[in-house]
Each structure stands twice: as structure tokens, then as C-alpha cells.
Enzyme design. Structure first.
Site, PDB file in Angstrom:
ATOM      1  N   LYS A 232       0.856  -1.195   0.000  1.00  0.00           N
ATOM      2  CA  LYS A 232       0.000   0.000   0.000  1.00  0.00           C
ATOM      3  C   LYS A 232       0.884   1.234   0.000  1.00  0.00           C
ATOM      4  O   LYS A 232       1.790   1.355   0.830  1.00  0.00           O
ATOM      5  CB  LYS A 232      -0.888   0.008   1.251  1.00  0.00           C
ATOM      6  CG  LYS A 232      -2.042   1.011   1.192  1.00  0.00           C
ATOM      7  CD  LYS A 232      -3.153   0.499   0.297  1.00  0.00           C
ATOM      8  CE  LYS A 232      -4.471   1.233   0.555  1.00  0.00           C
ATOM      9  NZ  LYS A 232      -5.553   0.700  -0.295  1.00  0.00           N
TER      10      LYS A 232
ATOM     11  N   ASN B 226      22.589  19.563 -11.576  1.00  0.00           N
ATOM     12  CA  ASN B 226      23.189  20.890 -11.727  1.00  0.00           C
ATOM     13  C   ASN B 226      22.146  21.825 -12.317  1.00  0.00           C
ATOM     14  O   ASN B 226      21.818  21.752 -13.499  1.00  0.00           O
ATOM     15  CB  ASN B 226      24.420  20.800 -12.632  1.00  0.00           C
ATOM     16  CG  ASN B 226      25.252  22.064 -12.593  1.00  0.00           C
ATOM     17  OD1 ASN B 226      24.843  23.071 -12.023  1.00  0.00           O
ATOM     18  ND2 ASN B 226      26.425  22.010 -13.191  1.00  0.00           N
TER      19      ASN B 226
ATOM     20  N   PHE C  62      34.547  25.803 -12.877  1.00  0.00           N
ATOM     21  CA  PHE C  62      34.632  24.578 -13.668  1.00  0.00           C
ATOM     22  C   PHE C  62      35.643  24.826 -14.789  1.00  0.00           C
ATOM     23  O   PHE C  62      35.342  25.513 -15.776  1.00  0.00           O
ATOM     24  CB  PHE C  62      33.260  24.206 -14.232  1.00  0.00           C
ATOM     25  CG  PHE C  62      33.204  22.839 -14.863  1.00  0.00           C
ATOM     26  CD1 PHE C  62      33.734  21.730 -14.224  1.00  0.00           C
ATOM     27  CD2 PHE C  62      32.607  22.661 -16.108  1.00  0.00           C
ATOM     28  CE1 PHE C  62      33.675  20.464 -14.799  1.00  0.00           C
ATOM     29  CE2 PHE C  62      32.545  21.405 -16.699  1.00  0.00           C
ATOM     30  CZ  PHE C  62      33.086  20.309 -16.031  1.00  0.00           C
TER      31      PHE C  62
ATOM     32  N   GLN D 267      30.979  17.409  -8.867  1.00  0.00           N
ATOM     33  CA  GLN D 267      31.536  16.160  -8.343  1.00  0.00           C
ATOM     34  C   GLN D 267      32.441  16.423  -7.144  1.00  0.00           C
ATOM     35  O   GLN D 267      32.401  15.690  -6.144  1.00  0.00           O
ATOM     36  CB  GLN D 267      32.338  15.434  -9.435  1.00  0.00           C
ATOM     37  CG  GLN D 267      31.491  14.816 -10.523  1.00  0.00           C
ATOM     38  CD  GLN D 267      31.253  15.738 -11.699  1.00  0.00           C
ATOM     39  OE1 GLN D 267      31.247  16.962 -11.549  1.00  0.00           O
ATOM     40  NE2 GLN D 267      31.050  15.176 -12.881  1.00  0.00           N
TER      41      GLN D 267
ATOM     42  N   ARG E 164      31.137  31.076 -10.820  1.00  0.00           N
ATOM     43  CA  ARG E 164      29.812  30.772 -11.338  1.00  0.00           C
ATOM     44  C   ARG E 164      28.861  30.492 -10.180  1.00  0.00           C
ATOM     45  O   ARG E 164      29.276  30.284  -9.034  1.00  0.00           O
ATOM     46  CB  ARG E 164      29.856  29.543 -12.252  1.00  0.00           C
ATOM     47  CG  ARG E 164      30.206  28.257 -11.523  1.00  0.00           C
ATOM     48  CD  ARG E 164      30.031  27.032 -12.394  1.00  0.00           C
ATOM     49  NE  ARG E 164      30.324  25.799 -11.662  1.00  0.00           N
ATOM     50  CZ  ARG E 164      30.101  24.580 -12.133  1.00  0.00           C
ATOM     51  NH1 ARG E 164      29.599  24.413 -13.348  1.00  0.00           N
ATOM     52  NH2 ARG E 164      30.383  23.509 -11.414  1.00  0.00           N
TER      53      ARG E 164
ATOM     54  N   THR F  92      -4.382  -4.835   1.308  1.00  0.00           N
ATOM     55  CA  THR F  92      -3.634  -3.590   1.456  1.00  0.00           C
ATOM     56  C   THR F  92      -4.407  -2.582   2.298  1.00  0.00           C
ATOM     57  O   THR F  92      -3.811  -1.700   2.924  1.00  0.00           O
ATOM     58  CB  THR F  92      -3.301  -2.970   0.087  1.00  0.00           C
ATOM     59  OG1 THR F  92      -4.503  -2.587  -0.590  1.00  0.00           O
ATOM     60  CG2 THR F  92      -2.514  -3.963  -0.766  1.00  0.00           C
ATOM     61  N   ASP F  93      -5.732  -2.712   2.343  1.00  0.00           N
ATOM     62  CA  ASP F  93      -6.531  -1.863   3.220  1.00  0.00           C
ATOM     63  C   ASP F  93      -6.176  -2.110   4.680  1.00  0.00           C
ATOM     64  O   ASP F  93      -6.174  -1.186   5.503  1.00  0.00           O
ATOM     65  CB  ASP F  93      -8.022  -2.091   2.973  1.00  0.00           C
ATOM     66  CG  ASP F  93      -8.890  -1.088   3.701  1.00  0.00           C
ATOM     67  OD1 ASP F  93      -8.827   0.112   3.347  1.00  0.00           O
ATOM     68  OD2 ASP F  93      -9.603  -1.483   4.635  1.00  0.00           O
TER      69      ASP F  93
ATOM     70  N   HIS G  26      21.493  24.846 -13.824  1.00  0.00           N
ATOM     71  CA  HIS G  26      22.362  25.804 -14.495  1.00  0.00           C
ATOM     72  C   HIS G  26      21.826  27.238 -14.399  1.00  0.00           C
ATOM     73  O   HIS G  26      20.634  27.486 -14.569  1.00  0.00           O
ATOM     74  CB  HIS G  26      22.513  25.431 -15.972  1.00  0.00           C
ATOM     75  CG  HIS G  26      23.106  24.080 -16.183  1.00  0.00           C
ATOM     76  ND1 HIS G  26      24.398  23.765 -15.830  1.00  0.00           N
ATOM     77  CD2 HIS G  26      22.566  22.939 -16.700  1.00  0.00           C
ATOM     78  CE1 HIS G  26      24.648  22.505 -16.142  1.00  0.00           C
ATOM     79  NE2 HIS G  26      23.551  21.976 -16.663  1.00  0.00           N
TER      80      HIS G  26
END
Length: 286
Positions: free
Chosen positions: A10, A236, A150, A210, A167, A55-56, A238
Site C-alpha cells: 500500500k 546541476n 569549472f 563532483q 559561477r 492492502t486496506d 544551471h
């Protein structure tokens, strides 16, 4: 035809609990999912439902056990639920309890406001011979406007990206970590890991997503010896410099356009026992 691995359960069980302590209310807003594995072949092959717990009933059990365990830590609630289901259902070999929790920020002792989209998560996976407990968070939006660059990346004939030493680094963080012991500790642990992730993200001099991801995972394991590993996912998000030259203006890293797609997706697991590969890099780094 042979039946392969199967399960049922459930999902989407919404439950809100209020603990009242000396006039101060503590709200827990959770969504729980239950999953069973076990001897259910007859239900699939011949329509025999004698081993199938509805599932109830799973949903009702979550509500009932919340009376006693719902105000505690998510992991403790998952352990209580999984233990109950295994005790009451000999046909079940494994139970998984996954949970998400939305935070409500306190306005007064009995009033709250909704927080961001961030969710706290947990997963308890228990068989008759073992139990594993994971905690985590998802959709934690974080951004830094300094100490991020980077450069020095591989290029080929299709590469147009320019190098940068200044950045915006933004991501919607998802992190999952494993507890070495299924007994915890849980109280305060999640808040401590989250704080370590944020502090490391803010302070780290990032050469790439990373690079920062690994630093965050490494700091968590160094500061929380009760954890075995941590897995981080950092899309990322951007932020691209807007070209203002057509307007006779110079953009000195002040005006950006935030893009949703496409985006880089960086994922890695940092383990307590870090292996070294033939190139001498740490195996947890990606």
C-alpha cells in the site's frame, strides 16, 4: 510459466499526528508506503488469496500503530511497523516501510506554516534474519554564488562550454545514508547530517559539482561515525550569464537566466571503507 520475484503493498498512506506536551503541539506530517515480499505465488497463478493480507489492512495498521509510535522518529515508526507485520504474517519474508515527512515551521505553540518542498525520508527493510535502516532528504534546494568554478575539463570538436572560475552552483539535493546499527541513534541524527551537508556545501572551494559532492559525503561520514555510507544526487541547476552586449552593457557576473532543462545529473556513493583504484583515485569519488 514460472513466477519471478514479486511484491505488493500500500502506497500513499497520508497520516498527520499531533503530540500535545505542556501546551506545545508537535506535528508530524508523513506519507508512508508498505511493501511485502513472500509466499504469494498461489494468488498470482491460481487466484488463491488465502495468504494475501489486504492492502486496506496495511493502511489501517499504519493508523493504529501511529497511536503509540507515530510521534517518534520516522525510523522508529518504520521498525515498529515492519516488526508487527512480520510477527503477524508468517507467509511474509520481507517488509519494507518507506516514509516521507513534510516539515511544518512553528509560528506559535500551536500554529505552523508550510515549509519548502524539502522532504525527510526513511526506508526500513526487514526480513526474518536482518534489518537495514536508511535515512535521507530530498528536494533540498541550495545555491552558492561564490567559491565555484569549472575549468580544465576534457574537450572535443563539439565542446562549446567556456571555462569559469566564478559561477553560481545550485542544486536540488537528494541524499540517503545508511545506519550501521538498526538501533540508531535516530534522534537528532538527521538534523546533524543535514547541517553537515549544508555547512560543507557553503564552505567548500568547488572545482566541480563532483568535487563538492564528494566533500559533502566525506564530511558526513567523518562527523557521524554511526553511518556506513551516504549516497548523494545533485542535479546541476544551471544559471547562465545573460549577454547584455546588444544593449551596450557589460555583465560582470550579475545577471543570470536560470534554466530547468537540460541539466547535468551528478550522483555518487561515499563509503566509509574507501577503496583505491589503479589510478589512485578514491573509489567513492565520481
Amino acid at each position: 510459466m514460472p513466477l519471478g520475484r514479486n511484491s505488493y503493498g500500500k502506497s500513499g498512506i497520508r497520516i498527520v499526528t499531533v503530540a500535545r506536551r505542556d501546551g506545545i503541539h508537535h506535528v508530524r506530517d508523513r506519507t508512508v508506503a508498505v511493501r511485502f515480499e513472500g509466499e504469494f505465488g498461489a494468488a498470482h497463478v491460481s487466484g488463491d488469496n488465502s495468504s494475501v493480507l489486504p492492502t486496506d489492512t496495511m493502511k489501517n495498521t499504519v493508523y493504529a500503530l501511529a497511536k503509540e509510535h507515530g510521534a517518534g522518529e520516522m525510523e522508529e515508526f518504520g521498525l515498529a511497523l515492519s516488526g508487527h507485520f512480520l510477527r503477524e504474517n508468517p507467509q511474509v519474508s520481507r517488509v519494507e516501510i518507506s516514509s516521507e515527512e513534510r516539515a511544518w515551521e512553528r509560528i506559535s505553540p500551536t500554529a505552523f506554516q508550510g515549509s519548502s518542498n524539502e522532504r525527510r525520508t526513511s526506508l526500513v527493510s526487514r526480513s526474518r534474519g536482518d534489518v537495514a535502516v536508511e535515512s535521507g532528504l530530498k528536494d533540498l534546494l541550495i545555491l552558492k554564488s561564490a567559491q565555484s568554478g569549472f575549468t580544465g575539463f576534457k574537450r572535443d570538436r563539439y565542446t562549446t562550454l567556456k571555462e569559469t572560475t566564478d559561477r553560481i552552483l545550485a542544486t536540488s539535493l537528494t541524499a540517503v545514508w545508511s545506519h550501521a546499527s538498526p538501533a540508531g541513534p535516530f534522534a537528532g541524527s538527521w538534523e546533524g547530517v543535514r547541517r553537515t551537508l549544508l555547512e560543507t556545501f557553503a564552505a567548500h572551494d568547488s572545482a566541480s559539482v563532483q568535487h563538492t559532492l564528494y566533500a559533502m559525503g566525506e564530511a558526513v561520514l567523518a562527523g557521524h561515525p554511526d553511518l556506513s555510507w551516504i549516497r548523494l544526487t545533485m542535479p546541476n541547476k544551471h544559471h547562465l550569464l545573460v549577454d547584455l552586449s546588444p544593449f551596450g552593457l557589460k555583465n560582470e557576473n550579475e545577471v543570470f537566466v536560470a534554466t530547468e532543462e537540460p541539466f547535468g545529473l551528478i550522483e555518487a556513493t561515499v563509503e566509509r571503507n574507501v577503496h583505491v583504484n589503479q589510478e589512485g583515485d578514491k573509489g567513492g569519488r565520481a
